[in-house]
Scaffold this active site. Structure first.
Site, mmCIF file in Angstrom:
data_model
loop_
_atom_site.group_PDB
_atom_site.id
_atom_site.type_symbol
_atom_site.label_atom_id
_atom_site.label_comp_id
_atom_site.label_asym_id
_atom_site.label_seq_id
_atom_site.Cartn_x
_atom_site.Cartn_y
_atom_site.Cartn_z
ATOM 1 N N VAL A 74 58.934 -14.047 -11.254
ATOM 2 C CA VAL A 74 59.260 -12.978 -10.305
ATOM 3 C C VAL A 74 59.639 -11.877 -11.293
ATOM 4 O O VAL A 74 59.177 -10.432 -11.062
ATOM 5 C CB VAL A 74 60.371 -13.104 -9.218
ATOM 6 N N CYS A 105 60.179 -19.923 -10.876
ATOM 7 C CA CYS A 105 60.105 -18.887 -9.879
ATOM 8 C C CYS A 105 60.559 -17.633 -10.453
ATOM 9 O O CYS A 105 60.078 -16.688 -10.429
ATOM 10 C CB CYS A 105 60.459 -19.061 -8.471
#
Length: 512
Positions: A157, A153
């Site tokens: 991001v 993640c």
């Protein structure tokens, strides 16, 4: 504390010792601020009814035990199916430790995967430097034949561009220019482990087959197992193909990596599909996927870029295996050997023996889309009646396909297919509409304890039982294993529920 190196006590026994019991008691009284046991019991009973079920299914902002994993779990699972391949995760060390231990706990095998070890500075400035250094260290220290890169993640991001990062790493001399480094973007905040498998498989095949297209086929058929955690399935697949005399390539074969023999010497990269065979897969006659929902992007890529025929064949149960073998026979002109016909007959005979115990039994099932489809299809052949079918990572296509096979069977018409729901939803379903047994992975253990409904452990992960992953579940031989686990769970429960002499124990199965 009672633990000492002279006499190691198992943790189950250790935490029953007085010192730990006193510690737990103090923690509960001084820090947890819990309600009284009576109030806890009252609320617990309330959560078993229809009123709570309606509130439970109305929630949107909370997920409780979703029965799915992160994308990178599927990505690194796909990667180790190729010869000498080291999974490399662009992200934090903590995430990668989770991915490794999740697979190691299931297989009871070491699982090698490295991390770029991104920290706070990388979260602000990007992870290019981590990638450059990480690839260099991985290449020099672990000597892989290929490094397969995916993301967590954090990297997604930030917006790390893996393609550009890998090019920069090669230009910086971290790894040779011709060294294969396929990649896949695998953000965990969308999709699941099945999506990650698909993304990585497409990434590896597109990398290895670049520029390898020839004017004629190699005469082989490619087989993609999908996110199938039963290592016995790859071996059973290869055995059946060998009996039929079919020339094949398995994309990718991680059975030896996840079930390596203990020879006394450590091999970091046991087994796997040869890289040259994977590169030549672009020249095959066709590609057969054994799972639909873990290969969507890969099959689309093969059909569009390779201009190659693709099929989805799921050889589970009698009907599924029949269709698999007959389709392969039509594709190759190879006859189905008598040995496989005999195995079919043995499965049919075993199903006849057990049919009376399974016919009419109501069941629930949860797990990945392809597993649910295959196991439910087999149970319908046995006359079992599905009631709750729950698939957190299923989509509308899956729901429509399931509803089609349910409506086609006289035993499936009362079932409801739930997608996007979790195991706390399933708890409400099991309490309000009980079934005779349910099928799922280890996370269902607490449903079993809570509802007292028998549980058949099929799926991934299986942390609390050993060796089930070594058995095949596909083909006629796999059907025998599924039948064994299901019918004997039912018989175990019959024994538990009829153990009062002279009252409930009136069958006398052992002596009549």
């Amino acid at each position: 504390m009672p633990q000492n190196p002279e006499k190691i006590v198992d943790h189950v026994q250790l935490f029953q010792q007085p010192e730990y019991q006193e510690l737990f008691k103090n923690k509960h009284e001084q820090f947890e601020g819990a309600h009284s046991p009576e109030e806890v019991q009252r609320v617990s009973e309330w959560t078993k009814g229809w009123e709570y079920r309606e509130k439970n299914f109305a929630r949107q902002a909370l997920t409780v035990n979703p029965a799915k994993g992160c994308q990178p779990v599927g990505a690194i699972f796909a990667a180790v199916g190729f010869e000498g391949t080291l999974p490399f995760v662009q992200g934090s060390q903590g995430c990668v430790a989770y991915f490794r231990t999740h697979l190691s706990r299931h297989y009871k095998e070491p699982f090698s995967a490295v991390s770029s070890s991104m920290t706070e500075d990388a979260a602000v400035f990007g992870g290019l430097n981590n990638m450059i250094e990480g690839l260099q260290v991985s290449y020099q220290l672990y000597k892989p034949k290929m490094i397969a890169v995916c993301t967590t993640c954090m990297a997604e991001v930030i917006g790390d561009d893996l393609g550009a990062f890998i090019t920069n790493a090669k230009n910086a001399g971290s790894i040779p220019q011709d060294f294969p480094v396929p990649f896949a973007h695998t953000p965990s905040f969308v999709g699941s482990h099945t999506t990650g498998y698909d993304n990585m498989m497409k990434g590896i095949l597109s990398n290895l087959t670049e520029g390898k297209k020839k004017d004629k086929t190699n005469g082989k058929i490619n087989f993609i197992p999908g996110f199938d955690t039963y290592v016995g399935n790859n071996r059973e697949l290869k055995r059946m193909l060998g009996l039929m005399g079919i020339d094949y390539t398995v994309l990718a074969d991680n059975s030896d990596y996840l079930d390596a023999p203990n020879t006394g010497e450590y091999d970091m990269y046991p087994g796997g599909t040869k890289l040259e065979d994977a590169a030549d897969s672009i020249n095959a006659e066709a590609t057969v996927a054994l799972q639909r929902y873990t290969t969507n992007k890969t099959r689309e890529y093969i059909g569009t870029k390779w201009k190659q025929q693709t099929k989805v064949l799921r050889p589970f149960g009698v009907k599924g295996t029949d269709e698999f073998l007959m389709t392969l026979s039509e594709m190759t002109g190879k006859p189905i050997p008598q040995e496989l016909e005999d195995e079919r007959g043995r499965l049919v005979d075993a199903m006849t023996d057990s049919y009376a115990w399974i016919h009419g039994k109501k069941f629930a099932i949860y797990g990945d889309p392809d597993l649910i489809y295959s196991v439910t299809s087999f149970l319908l052949e046995l006359g079992a009646e599905p009631v709750h079918i729950l698939c957190n990572n299923g989509d509308e296509e899956f729901k429509k396909e399931m509803e089609a096979i349910l409506s086609a069977s006289p035993f499936g018409k009362q079932a409801t297919v739930w997608t996007g729901k979790d195991l706390w939803h399933l708890r409400s379903l099991l309490f309000t509409e009980p079934v005779d047994f349910f099928v799922g992975n280890s996370y269902g253990k607490y449903l079993w304890r809570d509802t007292k409904i028998p549980m058949v452990r099929i799926g991934y992960p299986l942390f609390d039982r050993h060796h089930l992953h070594r058995y095949p579940t596909l083909g006629y031989q796999g059907g025998l294993n599924l039948l064994n686990w299901i019918v004997n769970t039912i018989l175990d429960e019959l024994d538990r529920s009829s153990n009062i002499a002279g009252k409930t124990d009136i069958s006398f199965d052992l002596i009549r």
